[in-house]
Design a protein around this motif. Structure first.
Motif, PDB file in Angstrom:
ATOM      1  N   ARG A 129       0.826  -1.212   0.000  1.00 41.99           N
ATOM      2  CA  ARG A 129       0.000   0.000   0.000  1.00 41.99           C
ATOM      3  C   ARG A 129       0.859   1.260   0.000  1.00 41.99           C
ATOM      4  O   ARG A 129       0.535   2.240  -0.674  1.00 41.99           O
ATOM      5  CB  ARG A 129      -0.941   0.001   1.203  1.00 41.99           C
ATOM      6  N   ALA A 130       1.955   1.252   0.760  1.00 43.81           N
ATOM      7  CA  ALA A 130       2.838   2.421   0.795  1.00 43.81           C
ATOM      8  C   ALA A 130       3.392   2.728  -0.588  1.00 43.81           C
ATOM      9  O   ALA A 130       3.505   3.897  -0.978  1.00 43.81           O
ATOM     10  CB  ALA A 130       3.982   2.179   1.786  1.00 43.81           C
ATOM     11  N   VAL A 131       3.715   1.701  -1.340  1.00 41.23           N
ATOM     12  CA  VAL A 131       4.275   1.908  -2.681  1.00 41.23           C
ATOM     13  C   VAL A 131       3.195   2.354  -3.652  1.00 41.23           C
ATOM     14  O   VAL A 131       3.373   3.315  -4.406  1.00 41.23           O
ATOM     15  CB  VAL A 131       4.976   0.633  -3.191  1.00 41.23           C
ATOM     16  N   THR A 132       2.050   1.673  -3.652  1.00 42.89           N
ATOM     17  CA  THR A 132       1.024   1.984  -4.644  1.00 42.89           C
ATOM     18  C   THR A 132       0.331   3.310  -4.372  1.00 42.89           C
ATOM     19  O   THR A 132      -0.066   3.996  -5.302  1.00 42.89           O
ATOM     20  CB  THR A 132      -0.025   0.863  -4.732  1.00 42.89           C
ATOM     21  N   ARG A 133       0.219   3.705  -3.113  1.00 41.95           N
ATOM     22  CA  ARG A 133      -0.471   4.957  -2.793  1.00 41.95           C
ATOM     23  C   ARG A 133       0.466   6.146  -2.666  1.00 41.95           C
ATOM     24  O   ARG A 133       0.062   7.279  -2.909  1.00 41.95           O
ATOM     25  CB  ARG A 133      -1.272   4.796  -1.506  1.00 41.95           C
ATOM     26  N   GLY A 134       1.710   5.898  -2.274  1.00 32.86           N
ATOM     27  CA  GLY A 134       2.608   7.011  -2.015  1.00 32.86           C
ATOM     28  C   GLY A 134       3.610   7.285  -3.107  1.00 32.86           C
ATOM     29  O   GLY A 134       4.324   8.272  -3.056  1.00 32.86           O
ATOM     30  N   GLY A 135       3.682   6.419  -4.098  1.00 30.83           N
ATOM     31  CA  GLY A 135       4.706   6.572  -5.125  1.00 30.83           C
ATOM     32  C   GLY A 135       4.160   7.115  -6.422  1.00 30.83           C
ATOM     33  O   GLY A 135       3.056   7.650  -6.485  1.00 30.83           O
ATOM     34  N   VAL A 136       4.955   6.965  -7.448  1.00 28.33           N
ATOM     35  CA  VAL A 136       4.546   7.369  -8.797  1.00 28.33           C
ATOM     36  C   VAL A 136       4.072   6.132  -9.553  1.00 28.33           C
ATOM     37  O   VAL A 136       4.403   5.006  -9.197  1.00 28.33           O
ATOM     38  CB  VAL A 136       5.699   8.056  -9.555  1.00 28.33           C
ATOM     39  N   ARG A 137       3.299   6.375 -10.591  1.00 27.29           N
ATOM     40  CA  ARG A 137       2.704   5.276 -11.346  1.00 27.29           C
ATOM     41  C   ARG A 137       2.939   5.496 -12.826  1.00 27.29           C
ATOM     42  O   ARG A 137       2.884   6.621 -13.314  1.00 27.29           O
ATOM     43  CB  ARG A 137       1.201   5.238 -11.051  1.00 27.29           C
ATOM     44  N   SER A 138       3.187   4.393 -13.515  1.00 20.89           N
ATOM     45  CA  SER A 138       3.346   4.437 -14.965  1.00 20.89           C
ATOM     46  C   SER A 138       2.651   3.208 -15.546  1.00 20.89           C
ATOM     47  O   SER A 138       3.042   2.075 -15.264  1.00 20.89           O
ATOM     48  CB  SER A 138       4.830   4.439 -15.337  1.00 20.89           C
ATOM     49  N   ALA A 139       1.626   3.441 -16.339  1.00 21.04           N
ATOM     50  CA  ALA A 139       0.844   2.340 -16.894  1.00 21.04           C
ATOM     51  C   ALA A 139       1.265   2.049 -18.327  1.00 21.04           C
ATOM     52  O   ALA A 139       1.564   2.957 -19.110  1.00 21.04           O
ATOM     53  CB  ALA A 139      -0.639   2.675 -16.858  1.00 21.04           C
ATOM     54  N   ARG A 140       1.307   0.793 -18.657  1.00 24.48           N
ATOM     55  CA  ARG A 140       1.562   0.312 -20.007  1.00 24.48           C
ATOM     56  C   ARG A 140       0.413  -0.609 -20.387  1.00 24.48           C
ATOM     57  O   ARG A 140      -0.505  -0.824 -19.607  1.00 24.48           O
ATOM     58  CB  ARG A 140       2.909  -0.418 -20.087  1.00 24.48           C
ATOM     59  N   SER A 141       0.471  -1.211 -21.561  1.00 24.51           N
ATOM     60  CA  SER A 141      -0.659  -1.993 -22.042  1.00 24.51           C
ATOM     61  C   SER A 141      -0.975  -3.200 -21.170  1.00 24.51           C
ATOM     62  O   SER A 141      -2.139  -3.550 -21.008  1.00 24.51           O
ATOM     63  CB  SER A 141      -0.427  -2.432 -23.489  1.00 24.51           C
ATOM     64  N   HIS A 142       0.031  -3.836 -20.584  1.00 24.46           N
ATOM     65  CA  HIS A 142      -0.227  -5.051 -19.812  1.00 24.46           C
ATOM     66  C   HIS A 142       0.378  -5.040 -18.416  1.00 24.46           C
ATOM     67  O   HIS A 142       0.319  -6.048 -17.718  1.00 24.46           O
ATOM     68  CB  HIS A 142       0.279  -6.277 -20.582  1.00 24.46           C
ATOM     69  N   VAL A 143       0.963  -3.916 -18.006  1.00 26.73           N
ATOM     70  CA  VAL A 143       1.576  -3.842 -16.682  1.00 26.73           C
ATOM     71  C   VAL A 143       1.527  -2.396 -16.176  1.00 26.73           C
ATOM     72  O   VAL A 143       1.615  -1.461 -16.958  1.00 26.73           O
ATOM     73  CB  VAL A 143       3.029  -4.373 -16.707  1.00 26.73           C
ATOM     74  N   VAL A 144       1.335  -2.261 -14.863  1.00 33.11           N
ATOM     75  CA  VAL A 144       1.393  -0.953 -14.216  1.00 33.11           C
ATOM     76  C   VAL A 144       2.580  -0.987 -13.261  1.00 33.11           C
ATOM     77  O   VAL A 144       2.724  -1.917 -12.472  1.00 33.11           O
ATOM     78  CB  VAL A 144       0.099  -0.633 -13.447  1.00 33.11           C
ATOM     79  N   VAL A 145       3.430   0.033 -13.346  1.00 35.55           N
ATOM     80  CA  VAL A 145       4.626   0.127 -12.514  1.00 35.55           C
ATOM     81  C   VAL A 145       4.386   1.191 -11.457  1.00 35.55           C
ATOM     82  O   VAL A 145       4.043   2.329 -11.783  1.00 35.55           O
ATOM     83  CB  VAL A 145       5.855   0.504 -13.375  1.00 35.55           C
ATOM     84  N   HIS A 146       4.540   0.810 -10.187  1.00 29.10           N
ATOM     85  CA  HIS A 146       4.468   1.741  -9.060  1.00 29.10           C
ATOM     86  C   HIS A 146       5.866   1.801  -8.457  1.00 29.10           C
ATOM     87  O   HIS A 146       6.463   0.765  -8.177  1.00 29.10           O
ATOM     88  CB  HIS A 146       3.494   1.247  -7.989  1.00 29.10           C
TER      89      HIS A 146
END
Length: 122
Positions: A15-32
């Motif tokens: 949760r700390a990573v997904t809510r507090g970080g940055v996000r970059s979405a691609r066609s089949h994967v989301v990077v947090h």
């Protein structure tokens, strides 16, 4: 390489990573991506592969593929960083090279966003 020191273990860490970080979405994967500490800790990684992806065999195969893509990148990640890769439906049908390209571009974009955020906080 042992993965235990590089793994995110608890739901609070995810949760700390997904809510507090940055996000970059691609066609089949989301990077947090985020920085958990400013110390010399090893980079930490977690994978989210839900049941929407497929049965247990498919989910485990996707996780193994993502782990192999991330393994060489751990050496270049900043100390104290934490990364969560969230798989999106259709990832199991992606060729390995295309999946690697998605993860690489997503991670590069997230690293740029995180660098801008940390520079702005100074």
């Amino acid at each position: 390489m042992t993965w235990s020191r590089h793994r995110l273990h608890t739901g609070d860490e995810f949760r700390a990573v997904t809510r507090g970080g940055v996000r970059s979405a691609r066609s089949h994967v989301v990077v947090h991506l985020t920085l958990l500490t400013q110390g010399g800790e090893a980079p930490r990684v977690g994978f989210v592969v839900s049941k929407k992806i497929g049965n247990a065999v498919v989910r485990n195969r996707v996780t193994r593929r993502l782990r192999e893509i991330i393994r060489p990148r751990l050496a270049t990640m900043p100390p104290g960083s934490a990364l969560v890769l969230r798989a999106l439906p259709g990832i199991d049908e992606q060729p390995f090279a295309a999946l690697r390209a998605d993860v690489d571009t997503g991670l590069e974009t997230a690293e740029r966003k995180l660098a801008r955020r940390t520079e702005g906080a100074r």
